[in-house]
Design a protein around this motif. Structure first.
Motif, PDB file in Angstrom:
ATOM      1  N   ASP A 184       0.800  -1.225   0.000  1.00 27.71           N
ATOM      2  CA  ASP A 184       0.000   0.000   0.000  1.00 27.71           C
ATOM      3  C   ASP A 184       0.835   1.279   0.000  1.00 27.71           C
ATOM      4  O   ASP A 184       0.302   2.366   0.208  1.00 27.71           O
ATOM      5  CB  ASP A 184      -0.939   0.011   1.213  1.00 27.71           C
ATOM      6  CG  ASP A 184      -0.182  -0.067   2.541  1.00 27.71           C
ATOM      7  OD1 ASP A 184       1.052  -0.285   2.516  1.00 27.71           O
ATOM      8  OD2 ASP A 184      -0.818   0.082   3.598  1.00 27.71           O
ATOM      9  N   LEU A 185       2.140   1.173  -0.234  1.00 23.67           N
ATOM     10  CA  LEU A 185       2.986   2.370  -0.222  1.00 23.67           C
ATOM     11  C   LEU A 185       2.760   3.187  -1.493  1.00 23.67           C
ATOM     12  O   LEU A 185       2.959   2.705  -2.604  1.00 23.67           O
ATOM     13  CB  LEU A 185       4.459   1.981  -0.105  1.00 23.67           C
ATOM     14  CG  LEU A 185       5.443   3.154  -0.067  1.00 23.67           C
ATOM     15  CD1 LEU A 185       5.186   4.038   1.134  1.00 23.67           C
ATOM     16  CD2 LEU A 185       6.889   2.648  -0.076  1.00 23.67           C
ATOM     17  N   ASP A 186       2.360   4.428  -1.318  1.00 27.67           N
ATOM     18  CA  ASP A 186       2.122   5.344  -2.440  1.00 27.67           C
ATOM     19  C   ASP A 186       3.063   6.541  -2.291  1.00 27.67           C
ATOM     20  O   ASP A 186       3.004   7.273  -1.307  1.00 27.67           O
ATOM     21  CB  ASP A 186       0.666   5.808  -2.427  1.00 27.67           C
ATOM     22  CG  ASP A 186       0.336   6.717  -3.614  1.00 27.67           C
ATOM     23  OD1 ASP A 186       1.197   6.882  -4.500  1.00 27.67           O
ATOM     24  OD2 ASP A 186      -0.789   7.267  -3.633  1.00 27.67           O
ATOM     25  N   VAL A 187       3.933   6.726  -3.275  1.00 20.88           N
ATOM     26  CA  VAL A 187       4.914   7.816  -3.200  1.00 20.88           C
ATOM     27  C   VAL A 187       4.520   8.994  -4.083  1.00 20.88           C
ATOM     28  O   VAL A 187       5.319   9.917  -4.265  1.00 20.88           O
ATOM     29  CB  VAL A 187       6.324   7.324  -3.588  1.00 20.88           C
ATOM     30  CG1 VAL A 187       6.772   6.195  -2.673  1.00 20.88           C
ATOM     31  CG2 VAL A 187       6.363   6.885  -5.049  1.00 20.88           C
ATOM     32  N   THR A 188       3.318   8.985  -4.595  1.00 17.25           N
ATOM     33  CA  THR A 188       2.885  10.055  -5.490  1.00 17.25           C
ATOM     34  C   THR A 188       3.032  11.425  -4.827  1.00 17.25           C
ATOM     35  O   THR A 188       2.497  11.663  -3.744  1.00 17.25           O
ATOM     36  CB  THR A 188       1.419   9.843  -5.903  1.00 17.25           C
ATOM     37  OG1 THR A 188       1.288   8.565  -6.531  1.00 17.25           O
ATOM     38  CG2 THR A 188       0.968  10.923  -6.872  1.00 17.25           C
ATOM     39  N   GLY A 189       3.778  12.310  -5.481  1.00 15.65           N
ATOM     40  CA  GLY A 189       3.952  13.668  -4.986  1.00 15.65           C
ATOM     41  C   GLY A 189       4.829  13.788  -3.760  1.00 15.65           C
ATOM     42  O   GLY A 189       4.910  14.873  -3.163  1.00 15.65           O
ATOM     43  N   LYS A 190       5.535  12.716  -3.381  1.00 18.97           N
ATOM     44  CA  LYS A 190       6.354  12.747  -2.163  1.00 18.97           C
ATOM     45  C   LYS A 190       7.840  12.848  -2.500  1.00 18.97           C
ATOM     46  O   LYS A 190       8.279  12.491  -3.599  1.00 18.97           O
ATOM     47  CB  LYS A 190       6.085  11.500  -1.320  1.00 18.97           C
ATOM     48  CG  LYS A 190       4.653  11.426  -0.794  1.00 18.97           C
ATOM     49  CD  LYS A 190       4.455  10.211   0.082  1.00 18.97           C
ATOM     50  CE  LYS A 190       3.029  10.164   0.636  1.00 18.97           C
ATOM     51  NZ  LYS A 190       2.794   8.974   1.490  1.00 18.97           N
ATOM     52  N   ARG A 191       8.583  13.332  -1.508  1.00 16.65           N
ATOM     53  CA  ARG A 191      10.042  13.381  -1.629  1.00 16.65           C
ATOM     54  C   ARG A 191      10.597  12.045  -1.151  1.00 16.65           C
ATOM     55  O   ARG A 191      10.371  11.649  -0.003  1.00 16.65           O
ATOM     56  CB  ARG A 191      10.614  14.520  -0.786  1.00 16.65           C
ATOM     57  CG  ARG A 191      10.112  15.915  -1.164  1.00 16.65           C
ATOM     58  CD  ARG A 191      10.463  16.915  -0.077  1.00 16.65           C
ATOM     59  NE  ARG A 191       9.851  16.543   1.203  1.00 16.65           N
ATOM     60  CZ  ARG A 191      10.165  17.094   2.372  1.00 16.65           C
ATOM     61  NH1 ARG A 191      11.097  18.036   2.431  1.00 16.65           N
ATOM     62  NH2 ARG A 191       9.554  16.717   3.471  1.00 16.65           N
ATOM     63  N   VAL A 192      11.328  11.361  -2.040  1.00  9.45           N
ATOM     64  CA  VAL A 192      11.840  10.023  -1.732  1.00  9.45           C
ATOM     65  C   VAL A 192      13.362  10.056  -1.733  1.00  9.45           C
ATOM     66  O   VAL A 192      13.987  10.588  -2.657  1.00  9.45           O
ATOM     67  CB  VAL A 192      11.343   8.989  -2.765  1.00  9.45           C
ATOM     68  CG1 VAL A 192      11.917   7.614  -2.444  1.00  9.45           C
ATOM     69  CG2 VAL A 192       9.813   8.946  -2.787  1.00  9.45           C
ATOM     70  N   VAL A 193      13.953   9.484  -0.690  1.00 11.89           N
ATOM     71  CA  VAL A 193      15.400   9.297  -0.640  1.00 11.89           C
ATOM     72  C   VAL A 193      15.688   7.809  -0.637  1.00 11.89           C
ATOM     73  O   VAL A 193      15.154   7.067   0.192  1.00 11.89           O
ATOM     74  CB  VAL A 193      16.016   9.955   0.613  1.00 11.89           C
ATOM     75  CG1 VAL A 193      17.506   9.605   0.715  1.00 11.89           C
ATOM     76  CG2 VAL A 193      15.839  11.470   0.558  1.00 11.89           C
ATOM     77  N   VAL A 194      16.508   7.361  -1.586  1.00 12.00           N
ATOM     78  CA  VAL A 194      16.923   5.963  -1.662  1.00 12.00           C
ATOM     79  C   VAL A 194      18.364   5.883  -1.184  1.00 12.00           C
ATOM     80  O   VAL A 194      19.273   6.433  -1.824  1.00 12.00           O
ATOM     81  CB  VAL A 194      16.813   5.425  -3.102  1.00 12.00           C
ATOM     82  CG1 VAL A 194      17.216   3.954  -3.151  1.00 12.00           C
ATOM     83  CG2 VAL A 194      15.390   5.611  -3.634  1.00 12.00           C
TER      84      VAL A 194
END
Length: 446
Positions: A184-194
């Motif tokens: 259920d993880l939704d990254v839409t419009g989010k700041r993501v750091v890998v």
């Protein structure tokens, strides 16, 4: 290698098999296919701790999951890969594995939710007594086999490796390890750091760049990243003029030779290889990009496994402006992101820890031979597939600088020939032996 004459075959022990294969992933399915095709009359079974076959390719569900080996060498030599795409996603690989298992009848021999926790060898009985645990109930039972074949991979399936950082509990966002990606993880419009610079990181970054507000790959040190074509034009051409199996064998041979040649050239001429790799990266990044900070590893080419990116999708994500790379060290988490050693602050809503796996030799199984525990680190490996002094046992570990299947298929073929030789010559036990004391293991001084 020593052998012992055979006793009459076991026909009465319930659940006894000639070969017990531990693991129903790429290695285990391949091992079973070899046994079925090359050792007629040999009984076998597979036990799998999880509830589904496929191993890594069923476990990993993170966005963009794919192999960084081409399917003409990751595939089995006896089961042609029919697609012109050489690099494909995890779902396609999983389907290929399960179709192969079904075609050879291997899928009917798998017991799921069955974890092997211990295996005891008896020289008197010439057999293994294997303790298995049902992963749901925790109930333990035993079964026996004449030969134990460990195809359980090299890492823990229940947990990935994640360092502990100061302030992590204060972070208001979400922290995810790719090995356990939430549905259920939704990254839409989010700041993501890998966090990471390996194959998993360079796979996830372009997969998320289209939906996240921004994706940043935060690496402590760079890796070599090599763009490759996703489709093999030679495979397409040969598929039009040769029968399916001949075309597949030819492409497999070609890809194996090319990969070997590239590895040899990189090791023999590291400075020249580094320059060629740097030039390839420069062509795919925006003008003025700081290549020497973010894509110039401190080690030489093929000191570590290279990261392969099909059609340069990782670089395309950077060119689009939706992804970037930061090379720095983490001082700790803050409520809104990460504090870096340089003093910079990296804002994040989601942090993905693509920081690796936890190693687990031989599936973490406790081995004993005639009542004596086997200390794996003190044993010498024979042909990278058996342990000195451990009878009737083999394990499958793939290559680190080439396709996994190229190695485990050699092991599976060897085991099948070995078992056939033992049957034809009346041997019950085979044991690798060290030739003399010069082969004794010793600790490195570094």
């Amino acid at each position: 290698m020593s052998t012992t004459p055979a006793s009459p075959p076991d026909t009465v022990t319930p659940g006894h098999v000639d070969v017990l294969i531990v693991g129903a992933g790429l290695s285990g399915i391949g091992a079973a296919c070899h046994l079925r095709a090359e050792t007629p009359g040999t009984s076998y079974a597979l036990v799998e701790a999880r509830g589904a076959s496929g191993g890594t390719w069923d476990l990993f569900r993170f966005p963009g999951v794919r192999s960084d080996s081409d399917m003409f060498t990751l595939g089995y030599p006896y089961r042609p890969w029919k697609d012109s795409r050489s690099i494909v996603g995890g779902a396609e690989i999983l389907r290929y594995l399960r179709e192969t298992a079904a075609a050879y009848g291997v899928d009917r021999q798998i017991s799921y939710h069955t974890r092997v926790v211990r295996a005891d060898w008896s020289s008197q009985d010439a057999r293994w007594t294997v303790t298995v645990e049902h992963t749901g109930s925790g109930d333990r039972t035993t079964r026996t086999c004449g030969f134990l074949y460990l195809c359980s991979g090299y890492y823990r399936y229940d947990q990935g490796y994640t360092p502990s950082w100061p302030g992590q509990d204060d972070f208001a966002g979400t922290v995810v390890h790719p090995q356990h990606w939430p549905d259920d993880l939704d990254v839409t419009g989010k700041r993501v750091v890998v966090i990471g610079s390996g194959a998993t990181a360079v796979t996830i970054v372009p997969a998320l760049a289209g939906t996240a507000a921004r994706v940043t790959m935060l690496q402590r040190s760079p890796s070599f990243v090599l763009p490759i074509p996703a489709h093999d034009p030679i495979a397409t051409l040969l598929g039009k003029v040769l029968p399916e199996r001949q075309a597949y064998a030819a492409v497999r041979w070609k890809n194996t030779r090319i990969a070997t040649a590239l590895y040899v050239l990189c090791r023999k001429y590291p400075d020249r290889a580094r320059a060629v790799l740097r030039k390839g990266v420069l062509k795919r990044l925006p003008a003025g990009y700081d290549v020497d900070t973010h894509f110039a590893p401190a080690y030489q080419p093929w000191d570590q496994r290279m990261c392969l990116v099909p059609n340069g999708d990782f670089f395309a994500a950077i060119r689009s402006g939706k992804a970037d790379v930061v090379t720095d060290r983490i001082e700790g988490f803050t409520r809104t992101g990460l504090a870096l050693r340089s003093g910079a602050q990296l804002g994040a809503d989601v942090v993905i820890t693509a920081t690796g796996l936890n190693l687990l030799p031989l599936g973490g199984i406790d081995l004993a031979v005639d009542g004596q525990a086997v200390a794996i680190a003190q044993r010498v490996a024979y042909k990278g597939m058996m342990l000195e002094g451990v009878p009737n046992m083999a394990f499958a570990i793939g290559y680190t600088n080439a396709s996994w299947t190229l190695k485990v298929d050699l092991v599976a073929s060897y085991v099948a020939r070995l078992l056939r030789f033992m049957t034809e010559n009346g041997y019950a036990i085979v044991t690798p032996r060290r030739p003399d004391a010069r082969w004794a293991p010793r600790r490195s001084s570094t």
